[in-house]
Write a protein that holds these residues in place. Structure first.
Motif, PDB file in Angstrom:
ATOM      1  N   GLU A 105    -119.832  46.186  16.107  1.00 43.72           N
ATOM      2  CA  GLU A 105    -121.122  45.816  16.696  1.00 43.72           C
ATOM      3  C   GLU A 105    -120.970  45.328  18.134  1.00 43.72           C
ATOM      4  OE1 GLU A 105    -123.262  44.473  12.486  1.00 43.72           O
ATOM      5  OE2 GLU A 105    -122.951  43.008  14.090  1.00 43.72           O
ATOM      6  N   THR A 106    -122.082  45.393  18.856  1.00 42.42           N
ATOM      7  CA  THR A 106    -122.121  44.967  20.257  1.00 42.42           C
ATOM      8  C   THR A 106    -122.848  43.636  20.378  1.00 42.42           C
ATOM      9  OG1 THR A 106    -122.137  47.265  21.027  1.00 42.42           O
ATOM     10  CG2 THR A 106    -122.885  45.586  22.572  1.00 42.42           C
ATOM     11  N   LYS A 162    -131.843  46.337  29.515  1.00 42.18           N
ATOM     12  CA  LYS A 162    -132.541  47.627  29.383  1.00 42.18           C
ATOM     13  C   LYS A 162    -131.795  48.730  30.116  1.00 42.18           C
ATOM     14  CE  LYS A 162    -137.463  47.149  28.407  1.00 42.18           C
ATOM     15  NZ  LYS A 162    -138.830  47.336  28.954  1.00 42.18           N
ATOM     16  N   PHE A 216    -128.224  49.469  28.302  1.00 47.18           N
ATOM     17  CA  PHE A 216    -128.204  50.099  26.986  1.00 47.18           C
ATOM     18  C   PHE A 216    -129.229  51.219  26.839  1.00 47.18           C
ATOM     19  CE2 PHE A 216    -126.293  45.952  26.337  1.00 47.18           C
ATOM     20  CZ  PHE A 216    -125.207  46.246  25.527  1.00 47.18           C
ATOM     21  N   GLU A 224    -131.899  53.403  25.728  1.00 48.82           N
ATOM     22  CA  GLU A 224    -132.698  53.446  24.496  1.00 48.82           C
ATOM     23  C   GLU A 224    -132.008  52.751  23.315  1.00 48.82           C
ATOM     24  OE1 GLU A 224    -135.775  54.554  24.419  1.00 48.82           O
ATOM     25  OE2 GLU A 224    -135.587  54.994  26.547  1.00 48.82           O
ATOM     26  N   THR A 225    -130.711  52.551  23.451  1.00 50.54           N
ATOM     27  CA  THR A 225    -129.995  51.864  22.348  1.00 50.54           C
ATOM     28  C   THR A 225    -130.260  50.370  22.393  1.00 50.54           C
ATOM     29  OG1 THR A 225    -128.213  52.893  23.535  1.00 50.54           O
ATOM     30  CG2 THR A 225    -127.841  52.492  21.288  1.00 50.54           C
ATOM     31  N   ARG A 226    -130.177  49.741  21.251  1.00 51.32           N
ATOM     32  CA  ARG A 226    -130.395  48.297  21.175  1.00 51.32           C
ATOM     33  C   ARG A 226    -129.089  47.598  20.809  1.00 51.32           C
ATOM     34  NH1 ARG A 226    -135.083  46.915  17.153  1.00 51.32           N
ATOM     35  NH2 ARG A 226    -134.796  44.862  18.118  1.00 51.32           N
ATOM     36  N   PRO A 227    -128.715  46.557  21.529  1.00 53.63           N
ATOM     37  CA  PRO A 227    -127.513  45.800  21.156  1.00 53.63           C
ATOM     38  C   PRO A 227    -127.670  45.224  19.751  1.00 53.63           C
ATOM     39  CG  PRO A 227    -128.344  45.124  23.315  1.00 53.63           C
ATOM     40  CD  PRO A 227    -129.384  45.993  22.712  1.00 53.63           C
ATOM     41  N   ASP A 228    -126.566  45.101  19.047  1.00 52.57           N
ATOM     42  CA  ASP A 228    -126.630  44.601  17.672  1.00 52.57           C
ATOM     43  C   ASP A 228    -126.968  43.112  17.611  1.00 52.57           C
ATOM     44  OD1 ASP A 228    -125.659  47.014  16.069  1.00 52.57           O
ATOM     45  OD2 ASP A 228    -124.094  46.806  17.587  1.00 52.57           O
ATOM     46  N   CYS A 288    -132.636  42.908  21.184  1.00 51.77           N
ATOM     47  CA  CYS A 288    -131.489  43.004  20.274  1.00 51.77           C
ATOM     48  C   CYS A 288    -131.947  43.110  18.817  1.00 51.77           C
ATOM     49  CB  CYS A 288    -130.581  41.783  20.451  1.00 51.77           C
ATOM     50  SG  CYS A 288    -130.051  41.517  22.167  1.00 51.77           S
ATOM     51  N   LYS A 289    -131.123  43.747  18.005  1.00 52.46           N
ATOM     52  CA  LYS A 289    -131.453  43.889  16.579  1.00 52.46           C
ATOM     53  C   LYS A 289    -131.441  42.531  15.876  1.00 52.46           C
ATOM     54  CE  LYS A 289    -129.348  48.523  16.391  1.00 52.46           C
ATOM     55  NZ  LYS A 289    -128.242  49.325  15.835  1.00 52.46           N
TER      56      LYS A 289
END
Length: 535
Positions: free
Chosen positions: A68-69, A219, A222, A224-228, A245-246
């Motif tokens: 995870e990030t 933003k 990352f 479109e990806t979301r940090p964990d 973030c998730k």
């Protein structure tokens, strides 16, 4: 006439900024908090609720996060400090000078009335305007890591260490934190405020991108990806980037004050063996003010202590030294010496004054050998000092001659170390005599360090003696048995390693294989060989 009009316009603008604009912001706060209405507006309710939106960092699990990030800040998150001001002061004092540090201290009362962004801009300008890039690099490599490590938040670090990819987004200048984060915390990416430079110096201004906005930076980083996982501080500024973030967790003000979040030294991600700089304390505003108030009497006291050590007999020197605040704790007995042959005292090396304090404690004249000594220190030294050449054969002959004349002091580490570690011992001393007496030496300071790797070495004794209550601990151990010397069949390396372990045990220190060269390469970017005219 034109100058007068321009001056009046400037005064009018300042009055607006300081009074009118402040009054407007205050009125808007009153309105937003709903003091004139029965039901506060939705925006106010959201602002009040925002600190409790996310759970505390103690709720964050640390298991199974290897893929995870993690994204977090260093200010009030990775660090327990409530303010970033002390770290700017370290840069101003260690990388700049006393005047720059004093100006930063004078600005503190005004900084208290500014918002976070403006406060940061002002501190950046005072700290970095005209500062050389190489000085900032030196402070970032040799000074700041010690204070960052001492203020690491244990709870946040445990989550940080469990993550597979670690990213820091901070409004603090990147040059202040990137070296530490990558060298000690193995950060994968550090995004911070970028500073404008001109040639080899900082201008004190920001680049066109301005202060880093964490929400925008995450933003862009990352897409479109979301940090964990996202971890933010107790301020509302972090709520925006954490929403991307998730999972998100917050470090509350109570967490920052909790002593359970203090990082113990045995859990440091990397041992802190070498560090540089003069300040031995975290320069908070009050602590820095106390230092500046102490400087005038401290300089006078240091000169008095120096003169006492040079001109007074041993017993009177100890008496007047203790009266002035110097603490000397000595134990062990003087083993004496055989006729015609001197005793070789093998000491751990903490400051340039080690042989002087040993000579004073034993109450007899000693000769000290050293690899590098400033001419000023050589002139004012109350004992005889002899320089070595780093040529093993020549140095061996010199030390044998000195031993035939009397007692000799040698520090086989070749350089000082501030932390509870012993560097590798040179084995040359073991080949010279069997009359070897190990001496465990340690020092304690509260305000200034009496050693430096990149500063003026001639000021080392002055800085040490400027401390309000400097302390020296001296333990003279028993003479090494003949069977444990080269005369008893041991190799010189075996003798040196055995004495290193013996001294480490007496002090509660740890042995290392690091050398003088390792220290100077890390702290000063050279091998520690300094020309005479630069000492």
């Amino acid at each position: 006439m034109v100058f007068t009009m321009v001056f009046l316009k400037l005064v009018e603008w300042l009055i607006y900024q300081l009074l009118a604009n402040s009054c407007y912001r205050a009125a808007m706060k009153v309105k937003n908090y709903g003091f004139f209405s029965r039901n506060p507006p939705l925006r106010s309710q959201q602002h009040q609720a925002s600190p409790s939106i996310y759970p505390g960092v103690t709720k964050c699990r640390v298991q199974n996060r290897g893929s995870e990030t993690l994204v977090c800040d260093i200010d009030s998150t990775l660090l327990r400090s409530h303010s970033i001001f002390p770290y700017f002061m370290l840069v101003a004092f260690e990388g700049g000078n006393l005047l720059r540090a004093f100006l930063l201290l004078l600005s503190y009362p005004f900084l208290c009335f500014l918002n976070y962004e403006l406060k940061l801009r002002v501190m950046i300008f005072i700290t970095f305007c005209g500062l050389r890039l190489k000085d900032m690099d030196s402070v970032g490599r040799a000074v700041l890591p010690k204070f960052f490590l001492e203020n690491l938040n244990l709870q946040v670090y445990e989550v940080w260490a469990a993550a597979g990819c670690r990213v820091v987004c901070t409004s603090v200048p990147r040059v202040m934190v990137e070296g530490f984060l990558k060298e000690y915390l193995s950060a994968d990416n550090v995004v911070g405020t970028e500073l404008h430079t001109s040639g080899k110096r900082f201008t004190g201004l920001l680049t066109s991108s301005g202060l880093l906005v964490k929400h925008k930076a995450v933003k862009e980083l990352f897409a479109e990806t979301r940090p964990d996982v996202g971890i933010g501080g107790p301020n509302s500024r972090d709520q925006h980037f954490m929403s991307l973030c998730k999972e998100a967790y917050v470090v509350s003000k109570e967490d920052l004050k909790n002593r359970a979040t203090i990082m113990p030294k045995n859990k440091y991600p990397k041992p802190l063996i070498f560090h540089d700089g003069r300040l031995a304390f975290l320069p908070t505003p009050l602590a820095t003010l106390a230092m500046f108030m102490w400087l005038p009497p401290g300089i006078i006291l240091a000169i008095f202590r120096l003169l006492v050590g040079i001109y007074l007999p041993y017993k009177l020197a100890i008496l007047f030294g203790c009266v002035s605040g110097v603490t000397i704790q000595a134990k062990g007995c003087d083993p004496g010496q055989k006729p015609g042959k001197g005793v070789l005292y093998v000491c751990t090396h903490r400051t340039l004054l080690d042989p002087v304090f040993l000579s004073t404690s034993l109450g007899k004249s000693l000769t000290a050998v050293t690899y590098s000594l400033s001419k000023v220190s050589e002139i004012i030294a109350p004992i005889k000092t002899v320089r070595l050449t780093r040529d093993r054969k020549i140095d061996g002959e010199t030390m044998e001659r000195l031993l035939s004349e009397g007692d000799l002091v040698v520090c086989p580490e070749g350089t000082t170390c501030r932390e509870p570690y012993l560097l590798r011992f040179s084995s040359l001393f073991a080949e010279l005599t069997e009359e070897i007496v190990p001496v465990a030496i340690d020092t304690k300071v509260g305000m200034f360090y009496g050693t430096t790797a990149s500063g003026l070495k001639c000021l080392d004794p002055i800085f040490f003696l400027m401390n309000p209550r400097p302390a020296y601990y001296i333990h003279v151990l028993g003479k090494v048995p003949r069977e444990m010397t080269c005369a008893g069949g041991k190799t010189s390396h075996e003798v040196a390693n055995n004495i290193q372990r013996q001294l480490a045990d007496a002090l509660g220190f740890e042995c290392t294989t690091l050398t003088r060269r390792d220290k100077y390469l890390m702290l000063a970017g050279n091998e520690g060989v300094v020309k005479d005219n630069k000492r």
